[in-house]
Motif scaffolding. Structure first.
Motif, short mmCIF file in Angstrom:
data_model
loop_
_atom_site.label_atom_id
_atom_site.label_comp_id
_atom_site.label_asym_id
_atom_site.label_seq_id
_atom_site.Cartn_x
_atom_site.Cartn_y
_atom_site.Cartn_z
N ALA A 136 12.86 -4.25 -3.88
CA ALA A 136 13.43 -3.27 -4.81
C ALA A 136 13.16 -3.68 -6.26
N CYS A 137 13.28 -4.97 -6.55
CA CYS A 137 13.07 -5.44 -7.92
C CYS A 137 11.62 -5.25 -8.35
N MET A 138 10.68 -5.49 -7.44
CA MET A 138 9.27 -5.28 -7.76
C MET A 138 9.00 -3.83 -8.12
N LEU A 139 9.56 -2.91 -7.34
CA LEU A 139 9.32 -1.49 -7.59
C LEU A 139 9.97 -1.05 -8.89
N ALA A 140 11.18 -1.53 -9.16
CA ALA A 140 11.84 -1.18 -10.42
C ALA A 140 11.03 -1.71 -11.61
N GLY A 166 0.98 -11.56 -2.73
CA GLY A 166 1.40 -12.56 -3.70
C GLY A 166 1.86 -12.00 -5.02
N PHE A 167 2.03 -10.68 -5.07
CA PHE A 167 2.44 -10.01 -6.31
C PHE A 167 3.92 -10.25 -6.56
N THR A 168 4.29 -10.46 -7.82
CA THR A 168 5.68 -10.63 -8.20
C THR A 168 6.13 -9.48 -9.10
N ALA A 169 7.42 -9.42 -9.37
CA ALA A 169 7.94 -8.39 -10.27
C ALA A 169 7.33 -8.55 -11.66
N LEU A 170 7.16 -9.79 -12.10
CA LEU A 170 6.58 -10.05 -13.43
C LEU A 170 5.14 -9.56 -13.49
N MET A 171 4.37 -9.81 -12.45
CA MET A 171 2.99 -9.33 -12.41
C MET A 171 2.96 -7.81 -12.46
N SER A 172 3.86 -7.19 -11.71
CA SER A 172 3.90 -5.74 -11.65
C SER A 172 4.22 -5.13 -13.00
N ALA A 173 5.23 -5.66 -13.67
CA ALA A 173 5.61 -5.15 -14.99
C ALA A 173 4.49 -5.39 -16.01
#
Length: 231
Positions: A136-140, A166-173
């Motif tokens: 959920a955090c990654m998508l947000a 290996g993707f993180t929320a930081l990478m996504s943002a």
């Protein structure tokens, strides 16, 4: 013993199911309707009807054609009062659909802060993953929903949880250019040095996408252009 499935109870469950069908209309159909000026059915009226049905012991876990319960629809559409009513009536908090999504994932992805808060307060699992290992955090973070990210982090969501790639929320943002989300994650302690399966960091994604302000923030933290820190 389970609830006796009388014809009356079946009809009520089916109406709750139909409400979920309405909430999960195909997005393309909705956009088409909006362009044509076609008004959607009054969701508020249906919501009141569902609340009435729940008081009459309708099954809150009736499934629609996609395997979703009314809780999924209420979370996706952003109806915190209906979410609370469904949970009170016995809706399964962490039920998953065929893709591994939960109500919390749907709410976080759509940016519905009050729904996220209601689900978290009810004890929803913070780290459910869909079939690709996305949280959920990654998508947000991917959508730039700052308040939702902050709420999930405050509730204890894992900052450096990784998807199957290996993707993180930081990478996504960073990849999507959401500076405020990047800053919030870094303040909370997200690790900028982490690499995904392709060997890329959040800095790499920000630079590739031309998000220079984010890249500059991450550059000083990851030491790009400098000697890497000793392991």
């Amino acid at each position: 013993m389970g609830r006796l499935l009388t014809q009356d109870n079946w009809d009520k469950a089916r109406e709750v199911k139909n409400f979920t069908d309405v909430l999960h209309q195909n997005l393309a159909d909705r956009l088409t309707q909006a362009k044509r000026g076609i008004q959607e059915p009054a969701v508020s009226e249906r919501r009141l009807r569902v609340e009435q049905l729940l008081r009459q012991n309708a099954d809150p876990n009736a499934l629609d054609r996609l395997g979703h319960t009314a809780l999924f629809g209420a979370a996706y559409e952003g109806h915190p009062e209906l979410v609370e009513a469904l949970l009170k009536a016995g809706a399964q908090l962490d039920a998953r659909d065929e893709q591994g999504f939960t109500a919390l994932i749907y709410a976080a992805n759509a940016g519905h802060l009050k729904v996220v808060e209601a689900l978290v307060k009810a004890g929803a699992q913070l780290e459910p993953r869909n079939e690709r290992g996305i949280t959920a955090c990654m998508l947000a973070a991917n959508k730039g929903h700052l308040k939702v990210v902050e709420a999930l982090v405050k509730a204890g969501a894992q900052l450096d949880a990784r998807s199957e790639q290996g993707f993180t929320a930081l990478m996504s943002a960073s990849n999507e250019g959401h500076l405020k989300v990047v800053e919030a994650l870094l303040r909370a302690g997200a690790q900028p040095h982490l690499k995904d399966v392709a060997g890329k960091t959040a800095f790499d994604y920000a630079r590739e996408q031309g998000h220079l302000q984010i890249a500059d923030v991450l550059k000083h933290l990851t030491g790009h252009g400098q000697k890497p820190p000793k392991p």
